[in-house]
Structures are given as C-alpha cells and as structure tokens.
Design a protein around this motif. Structure first.
Motif, mmCIF file in Angstrom:
data_model
loop_
_atom_site.group_PDB
_atom_site.id
_atom_site.type_symbol
_atom_site.label_atom_id
_atom_site.label_comp_id
_atom_site.label_asym_id
_atom_site.label_seq_id
_atom_site.Cartn_x
_atom_site.Cartn_y
_atom_site.Cartn_z
ATOM 1 N N UNK A 174 0.824 -1.200 0.000
ATOM 2 C CA UNK A 174 0.000 0.000 0.000
ATOM 3 C C UNK A 174 0.864 1.259 0.000
ATOM 4 N N UNK A 175 1.930 1.258 0.782
ATOM 5 C CA UNK A 175 2.831 2.420 0.823
ATOM 6 C C UNK A 175 3.535 2.598 -0.512
ATOM 7 N N UNK A 176 3.927 1.511 -1.166
ATOM 8 C CA UNK A 176 4.542 1.611 -2.493
ATOM 9 C C UNK A 176 3.566 2.204 -3.507
ATOM 10 N N UNK A 177 2.333 1.749 -3.470
ATOM 11 C CA UNK A 177 1.325 2.285 -4.383
ATOM 12 C C UNK A 177 1.041 3.749 -4.104
ATOM 13 N N UNK A 178 0.964 4.117 -2.829
ATOM 14 C CA UNK A 178 0.710 5.504 -2.463
ATOM 15 C C UNK A 178 1.869 6.403 -2.866
ATOM 16 N N UNK A 179 3.099 5.933 -2.685
ATOM 17 C CA UNK A 179 4.253 6.741 -3.088
ATOM 18 C C UNK A 179 4.305 6.889 -4.603
ATOM 19 N N UNK A 180 3.923 5.862 -5.327
ATOM 20 C CA UNK A 180 3.856 5.955 -6.792
ATOM 21 C C UNK A 180 2.780 6.953 -7.197
ATOM 22 N N UNK A 181 1.680 6.956 -6.496
ATOM 23 C CA UNK A 181 0.584 7.872 -6.783
ATOM 24 C C UNK A 181 0.984 9.324 -6.522
ATOM 25 N N UNK A 182 1.733 9.559 -5.461
ATOM 26 C CA UNK A 182 2.093 10.919 -5.076
ATOM 27 C C UNK A 182 3.299 11.440 -5.847
ATOM 28 N N UNK A 183 4.309 10.618 -6.051
ATOM 29 C CA UNK A 183 5.580 11.100 -6.601
ATOM 30 C C UNK A 183 5.636 11.144 -8.120
ATOM 31 N N UNK A 184 4.899 10.306 -8.795
ATOM 32 C CA UNK A 184 4.987 10.244 -10.251
ATOM 33 C C UNK A 184 4.113 11.290 -10.905
ATOM 34 N N UNK A 185 4.525 11.768 -12.072
ATOM 35 C CA UNK A 185 3.754 12.744 -12.829
ATOM 36 C C UNK A 185 3.133 12.115 -14.076
#
Length: 100
Positions: A15-26
């Motif tokens: 979940x944290x990996x998915x959330x970081x991908x959601x927040x950090x990627x453009x």
C-alpha cells in the motif's frame, strides 16, 4: 499457513509503495499503476484477515474487489488514451492547461 503479522506487513508495504507511486509520479500510467497496487494491497489484506478468522467472506469480497478493479482499469485506460490523443503526452501537469 502464513502468520497474520507477515500478511499485514506485506499488505502495508504494498500500500505504501502504491501511495508513493501515486504521489511522486507525474505520468498518468504510473498513477494508474499505483492505484492498482493499492487496490490489490487492500484485497490481499481482506483475504489474509478472513483466512486468519477462517471465514469465506474475504474471498467473496476479493472477487467483488477484483471485478471493480477490472472496471476501474478499463475506464482509466480509456481516459488515459483519450488524454494522450489530445495532448500527445501523459504528463499530469498538462491537464491543468486544458480548456473547455
């Protein structure tokens, strides 16, 4: 049988990996992939907890969740293709420049 703590840790990490991908990627493709990872993490958690309590309800919820994920992925890909068709890029920042 996998201990409950290991399953909870794995689900939390996903979940944290998915959330970081959601927040950090453009890029919209990576954002869509992050949402899918988060949804699969929640599904994994449901199955692990229901297995721990020896209930079948979690597996039924997993089937429903996977069905919703398939619909979400298909609609998301349609939106992604239309966005790329009009903008020739998948950068999220260009979406703010769109005019009616």
């Amino acid at each position: 049988m996998v201990p409950l703590q290991h399953g909870l840790i794995l689900s939390t990490v996903l979940f944290i990996l998915g959330l970081s991908c959601l927040i950090l990627r453009r890029n919209l493709m990576f954002i869509l992939a992050g949402i899918e990872i988060m949804l699969n993490s929640a599904s994994l958690l449901i199955v692990i907890v229901s297995s721990y309590f020896r209930q079948v309800d979690g597996q039924i919820m997993y089937i429903i969740t996977i069905s919703v994920a398939a619909v979400e992925a298909s609609i998301g890909l349609i939106i992604l293709l239309k966005f790329y068709h009009f903008r020739q890029t998948l950068d999220v920042d260009t979406a703010s420049e769109m005019h009616g």
